[in-house]
Design an enzyme around this catalytic site. Sequence first.
Site, PDB file in Angstrom:
ATOM      1  N   SER A 131     -15.301 -26.113  -5.010  1.00 60.03           N
ATOM      2  CA  SER A 131     -15.442 -25.584  -3.543  1.00 60.03           C
ATOM      3  C   SER A 131     -15.744 -26.998  -2.743  1.00 60.03           C
ATOM      4  CB  SER A 131     -16.152 -24.452  -3.294  1.00 60.03           C
ATOM      5  OG  SER A 131     -16.322 -24.144  -2.004  1.00 60.03           O
ATOM      6  N   ASP A 274     -12.558 -25.813   3.562  1.00 54.56           N
ATOM      7  CA  ASP A 274     -13.482 -26.606   2.433  1.00 54.56           C
ATOM      8  C   ASP A 274     -12.379 -27.043   1.373  1.00 54.56           C
ATOM      9  OD1 ASP A 274     -12.983 -24.187   1.649  1.00 54.56           O
ATOM     10  OD2 ASP A 274     -14.723 -24.123   0.595  1.00 54.56           O
ATOM     11  N   ASP A 276     -11.720 -25.945  -1.594  1.00 54.38           N
ATOM     12  CA  ASP A 276     -10.651 -24.914  -2.190  1.00 54.38           C
ATOM     13  C   ASP A 276      -9.925 -23.921  -1.155  1.00 54.38           C
ATOM     14  OD1 ASP A 276     -13.171 -23.613  -1.840  1.00 54.38           O
ATOM     15  OD2 ASP A 276     -12.670 -22.399  -3.713  1.00 54.38           O
ATOM     16  N   ASP A 278     -10.988 -21.698   0.793  1.00 58.19           N
ATOM     17  CA  ASP A 278     -11.209 -20.288   1.190  1.00 58.19           C
ATOM     18  C   ASP A 278     -11.778 -19.958   2.340  1.00 58.19           C
ATOM     19  OD1 ASP A 278     -13.694 -21.331   0.073  1.00 58.19           O
ATOM     20  OD2 ASP A 278     -14.195 -19.879  -1.475  1.00 58.19           O
TER      21      ASP A 278
HETATM   22 MG    MG Z   1     -14.953 -22.747  -0.970  1.00 64.52          MG
END
Ligand code: MG
Length: 490
Positions: A131, A274, A276, A278
Site C-alpha cells: 500500500s 496511495d 496500491d 485504494d
Molecule cells: Mg492502500
Amino acid sequence: MESEVRRLNRYTTFFIRNSINRNTFDLLAKNMTRLFGTNGVRGVVNEDMTSELALKLGKAIGSYYSKSKDRPKIAIGTDARISNSMLKSACISGLLSVGCDVVDLGILPTPTLQYAVKEKDYDAGVIITASHNPPQFNGIKVIDLDGTELAKEQEEEIEKIYFSESYRKVAWDKVGSLSRWDGAIDLYIDAILSKVDVDSIKRANLHVVLDCGNGAGAVVAPELLRRLGCKLTMINCELDGLFRGRPSEPIPENLEELMKKVKEVGADLGVAQDGDADRAIFVDEKGNYVFGDQSFTLLAKYIVREKKGIVVTPVSTSSALEEVVKSEGGDVIYTRVGSPIVARVMKKVNAVFGGEENGGLIFPEHQYCRDSAMTIAKMLELLAKEKRPLSEMISELPRYELIKIKLHCPNDKKDKVLSMIKERVKKESEVKKVDETDGIKIYTEEGWVLVRPSGTEPIFRIFAESRDRDKAERLVEKYKELLEEMVRVA
Ligand code: MG
C-alpha cells in the site's frame, strides 16, 4: 477482537501437542504475531518479507482454498514495487505446488484485482503490495471469492496451515498451471464508467491534476480520466518501485507539489492516490488539501440526499459525517476500525455508502472494498452536477477539530488498561454516553474522545473531537494523563 495473548495461547497448545521444542516455538511466536496484520502480511523485503515466506504462504493459501474446491483458480497481481517479481514468483510456485491454477493479472491497483475476482470465475485473489509503506516494504493480501478482504477467522485458518506446515499434498500430475490475463484493467474501467454519469462529466470539461505517486494507480487513473473527457495534467504518473516522485502516503506533507500545481495550472481539482490505489485524496481548486473525512462527508451528503439509507464507518470518523448524513435523512452505523469490517457491515445492512477517514471509500453498487478510481469518478460527477468549486462545497460542511495522538503501552498490558479505563469512566460526571464498539468512545458535552489499543503496535491511540480546538485539546490531555497513569500501575 481476539487478543494477541489468547491467539498465542492457542498456538502454544497446538505446538506443544505437536512436540515442537520451546525455542522453535518462541521463534515462531515472535513471527506469528506479525503474519496477518490489519492489512495482510507486511514487512521489509529480504528481512521479514522473504521469498521463503511468500512460497510457504502461497502453499498455505492454496491449501486453504483447496478445502472447498479440488482445483481452485487463483488470480494474482502486484503493485509497482521492485520486489514484486520475486515475491509473486515464489507465491505462484507455492500455489501451483498444492494444485491451484494461477492466473497472473500483472501490475494493477488492489481494487482492480478485487473487481476481477468478484466478476470472473476466480475462487480467490492474491495481491502483492504494501500500500502506502516505503519502497523497502512489501506485503501479501488475500482476496476472497466475492472480491472482499478475508475475515479474521479465515486469516487464522491460513496461519494455522502456515505454522503447522500442513499443506495439501498433490501428486506430480496434479500440480497447477499458470496463465496470464490482461483484461482486468479494461473490465474495471468499463465498470466504473457504467456507474457514473459520463455525459455530464464530459460536458463539464474539468481540468484535473493527477498524482499517482508512481504507484499502481498509474495503469488505471490516467485512462479513466481521459475517457471521462477531463483535461489532464499528470505528475508522478510513471510506475516507479522506488517512489522517487514522492513518498507513497497521500498526507499533506507529501502532496506539496500537487497543491502547487493545481493553483499554477488553474485546475478544478487535484487528486492523489496511495501506492496500491485504494485510497484517493483531493486538493481543491485553490490548492488546499481536502482531508479524507471531508471528502467522505461531502460525497455522503449527495449520495444520502439521493438514496437515503445507511452509511457505515469506524468509530474514529468525524461527527461531521453523522451530522450531515442525518440532516439528509439517513443514518450512520459505527464499526470497529478496519476497512474489511466496514465492508462486511455494509453488506449486512445494505448500506448506500461507507468508508474511512483516510480517503478509503466504498461504493456498494460497484464493489465492497475501498476504491480510489471509483471515488475519483464520483467526485467528478458531483463537481459536474453541482457546477460549483470544490472549496465552496467543502466550506459548507460542519467544522470539527479532531486531534489524534498515540501513547506507548506494552501489548500484554493493553487488556488490563482498557478495562481500567472503562471502570474509571463510570465515575466521570461529564460522561454522557459510552460506546464500546472498538476500545472506548466517550461522549461528553464538549465532544468525544476515543481510546483504543492498536491491533498491531504496542500503543494506544487517543482521538478527541470537538467543535472547539481548545476543548478537543483538553479532552486529549485529560485521557492521555489518565492512560499514562494506568499503564504505569497495570
Ligand atoms: Mg492502500
